[in-house]
Design a protein around this motif. Structure first.
Motif, mmCIF file in Angstrom:
data_model
loop_
_atom_site.group_PDB
_atom_site.id
_atom_site.type_symbol
_atom_site.label_atom_id
_atom_site.label_comp_id
_atom_site.label_asym_id
_atom_site.label_seq_id
_atom_site.Cartn_x
_atom_site.Cartn_y
_atom_site.Cartn_z
ATOM 1 N N LEU A 1 0.833 -1.205 0.000
ATOM 2 C CA LEU A 1 0.000 0.000 0.000
ATOM 3 C C LEU A 1 0.868 1.256 0.000
ATOM 4 N N ASP B 1 2.696 1.681 -3.290
ATOM 5 C CA ASP B 1 1.806 2.108 -4.377
ATOM 6 C C ASP B 1 1.501 3.605 -4.283
ATOM 7 N N ILE B 2 1.311 4.096 -3.061
ATOM 8 C CA ILE B 2 1.036 5.540 -2.901
ATOM 9 C C ILE B 2 2.291 6.341 -3.252
ATOM 10 N N ARG C 1 3.361 6.848 -6.823
ATOM 11 C CA ARG C 1 2.494 7.699 -7.646
ATOM 12 C C ARG C 1 2.600 9.180 -7.284
ATOM 13 N N LEU C 2 3.390 9.473 -6.259
ATOM 14 C CA LEU C 2 3.552 10.884 -5.884
ATOM 15 C C LEU C 2 4.547 11.556 -6.811
ATOM 16 N N ASP D 1 -9.664 15.036 9.996
ATOM 17 C CA ASP D 1 -10.985 14.405 10.052
ATOM 18 C C ASP D 1 -11.266 13.772 11.397
ATOM 19 N N THR E 1 0.477 17.997 -2.824
ATOM 20 C CA THR E 1 -0.919 18.064 -3.270
ATOM 21 C C THR E 1 -1.894 17.329 -2.375
ATOM 22 N N GLY E 2 -1.362 16.493 -1.456
ATOM 23 C CA GLY E 2 -2.312 15.708 -0.683
ATOM 24 C C GLY E 2 -1.696 15.095 0.557
ATOM 25 N N ALA E 3 -2.546 14.450 1.336
ATOM 26 C CA ALA E 3 -2.106 13.833 2.584
ATOM 27 C C ALA E 3 -2.698 12.438 2.714
ATOM 28 N N TYR E 4 -1.921 11.498 3.239
ATOM 29 C CA TYR E 4 -2.350 10.110 3.361
ATOM 30 C C TYR E 4 -2.160 9.633 4.785
ATOM 31 N N THR E 5 -3.109 8.878 5.259
ATOM 32 C CA THR E 5 -3.000 8.243 6.573
ATOM 33 C C THR E 5 -3.022 6.738 6.343
ATOM 34 N N VAL E 6 -2.047 6.050 6.883
ATOM 35 C CA VAL E 6 -1.961 4.608 6.689
ATOM 36 C C VAL E 6 -1.846 3.953 8.056
ATOM 37 N N ARG E 7 -2.591 2.871 8.257
ATOM 38 C CA ARG E 7 -2.572 2.144 9.518
ATOM 39 C C ARG E 7 -1.311 1.278 9.610
#
Lengths: 399, 399
Positions: free
Chosen positions: A75, A78-79, A82-83, A105, A125-131
């Motif tokens: 995961l 993959d993120i 693509r950045l 959130d 451009t963005g932010a990701y949260t991964v467990r």
């Protein structure tokens, strides 16, 4: 943990260690990579480990706060892949005051209370949260305790693997034959692999004067070596240090560690299989021979992949043919550049021949044999590479 | 039959027609290609036909004796593709006096007595015998009887297929939706495809003055059109003639014929699905939008591929996000270059959006919508391509 690094560094290091992550992990944490950051050294380290093969890489980053966490390899990879390559990434995991997090959130709080750990990756451009899962759950990478390093040129190691790996057995039941056997002596390095039908042996001179006594022998799983071979492709002129200890080998380069368990058992005494004298021999052009075999293989592969050789020493000609009932027949002629001993008819599995020809380093190849039921040996003709490829003929019924 | 041709001609023509040969043929002869040679015209023709799609090609050769035979497509293609490009090939099949055959082996006679026909291919280095079947067993390629040809520019045809083929259904149970619908009128050509979740429509101006009355509509299987698209890639500036008749279409170019059955049934009245007015619209950069979606898709694809849009017209900003319980969350921002109507939250299957964005021809894309449950339309912003991509939103539960 809190740090900033480039997309390029994180991406290439993730791709690298992900090769040691099991595709079907036996425990959830084995689907993860271990990420550790050290504020003191400014180093970030990534580890993938499937309990047999381990890969650890290190790169520099702006580490604001030390920490460690394990994260889902696929995961995250993959993120990150693509950045945008020109975006700096900021990475953050719990234990850090959550001051300027990009994600606000509602269930953020719940995440941190829950079973997993919430890891944040912020790009332009963005932010990701991964467990993630705790670093403590990740198995420790075994490192060989031996202080003796055998220095190997990356190019030699690549060469040794390229000429032997293909001959290992892919049958897990064959245990020790699923690995490449490495023989380290004070002045040489030998790679050997066999699956019971063919044998490939490459011997290199190498200054291993640091090795103790007569040296050592070890059999390393092909899967580990394939990943090592892949990692070696980038920098052929560097030196890799090999460490060996009970049940473990470690390959060490500047910023990468590859560690692998070794295979238990006694490797076959393969040198005894290679005949010392031959009554017949001939030499052929490697490319002409390979292309002719590939064409005849189209027919041979319809049945049992058997091709027949008919060697005519006087005519300096090798006929290669295959016939399959109800399908058809192929006949090729390859000129011999020399030949000794009488004519002979002999049959082979064409796949074994093609594999061997691909691994041979010279434009011409010498075939050596005694009779149609004894091992046949292929060797480079000219050049100074000490490579032996042995293949067992197939019994011909009506020839 | 007896002829000589170049390896390049035979190889490229075999590769071409093999695309119409069934991978799982319902009858043995359907695994074969039909080879016919005509001494009078000096033409050799090859045909592949799976009873739905047919491809026939013609090339010139030195034909000594006319004849026809069918030969195993895969086997022959595999042999010919491995032969040296500079070797002339001589082809021969029974019915010819076997005077100078290269193969003299014993069972040659038996072969010709047997069930199959023995076909010989001789190259510089070798000779091959392949078992064929009689030309009479090969089904006749259906040709449309209509004398009216619609001339199509290969480039227009390629363009029409590239922007619609992906939107066809891959579910064979959906029958008519597994094809692209072609609407030929005296002055235009329209391509449409839908799988029930999204719709792609491209309208081109085209001088079809030869068409009778108001023109015609026909639905052609996607599989046939994919092979046509592949064949068109080599020569974009030529003209293809389209013939249409009961249940059949034929695409004709200088030396190739592609024939396909058409799909039965009534194609949905897709124009009724496209709303005439929209209360909201915004424009985004196509590449920025696609790359942001691809990143969020990494998370979305962990569950149901749903991404959520939050459009803020005043802030000129689109937020794209996906959240998957126990896995993580991704948030991206894409700037809007214009926007009309109020803010809106709407959700999509990210795969449908990405497919549509890939097919849109302009750097900027206009999104048009009314509310979160009605169809959303994507159109090129600027440029003169009349392309409409419609996608149904996904119902959002808690937003």
């Amino acid at each position: 943990m809190k740090l900033t690094c480039s997309q390029a560094a994180l991406n290439s290091n993730l791709q690298c260690v992900s090769r040691a992550v099991a595709t079907r992990p036996t425990h959830p944490v084995l689907a993860n990579v271990l990420l550790t950051a050290d504020e003191g050294t400014g180093k970030v380290s990534l580890t993938g480990f499937d309990l047999s093969l381990g890969i650890q890489t290190t790169f520099t980053a702006a580490v604001e706060q030390s920490g460690a966490i394990t994260l889902p390899s696929r995961l995250l990879g993959d993120i990150v892949s693509r950045l945008s390559a020109d975006s700096p990434l900021s990475l953050q995991s719990p234990g850090t005051p959550d001051s300027d997090s990009a994600s606000n959130d509602d269930d953020q709080g719940a995440d941190e209370q829950g079973a997993g750990l919430s890891f944040q990756l912020t790009a332009r451009t963005g932010a990701y949260t991964v467990r993630g899962m705790p670093a403590e759950d990740f198995p420790e990478l075994p490192m060989a305790q031996s202080p003796v390093a055998i220095p190997l040129l990356a190019q030699s190691l690549r060469d040794g693997l390229a000429r032997t790996l293909f001959a290992t057995s892919s049958d897990e039941a064959k245990q020790i034959l699923t690995g490449v056997h490495l023989v380290v002596s004070p002045s040489s390095l030998e790679f050997a692999a066999t699956d019971g039908h063919r044998l490939a042996v490459l011997t290199q001179t190498n200054d291993n004067s640091s090795v103790q006594d007569d040296g050592f022998q070890v059999t390393i799983p092909a899967r580990s070596l394939r990943e090592l071979e892949h990692l070696l492709s980038s920098r052929p002129d560097e030196t890799i240090d090999l460490y060996h200890d009970q049940g473990q080998v470690v390959f060490l380069r500047a910023d990468q560690v590859v560690t692998s368990r070794t295979l238990d058992g006694t490797y076959p005494k393969y040198n005894q299989l290679v005949p010392e004298t031959f009554s017949r021999s001939f030499t052929v052009d490697r490319v002409l021979m390979s292309t002719a075999l590939e064409r005849v293989a189209v027919l041979a592969d319809q049945q049992n992949s058997v091709v027949k050789f008919s060697v005519d020493v006087a005519e300096r000609q090798l006929r290669i043919y295959a016939e399959v009932q109800d399908v058809g027949r192929g006949d090729e002629s390859v000129p011999l550049s020399d030949g000794e001993g009488g004519n002979i008819d002999v049959a082979f599995n064409v796949r074994y021949l093609l594999d061997g020809l691909k691994a041979l380093p010279t434009p011409e190849v010498k075939f050596q044999m005694n009779n149609p039921t004894n091992p046949v040996v292929l060797r480079p003709h000219g050049g100074d590479v000490a490579f032996t490829y042995l293949v067992m003929p197939v019994q011909i019924r009506n020839s």
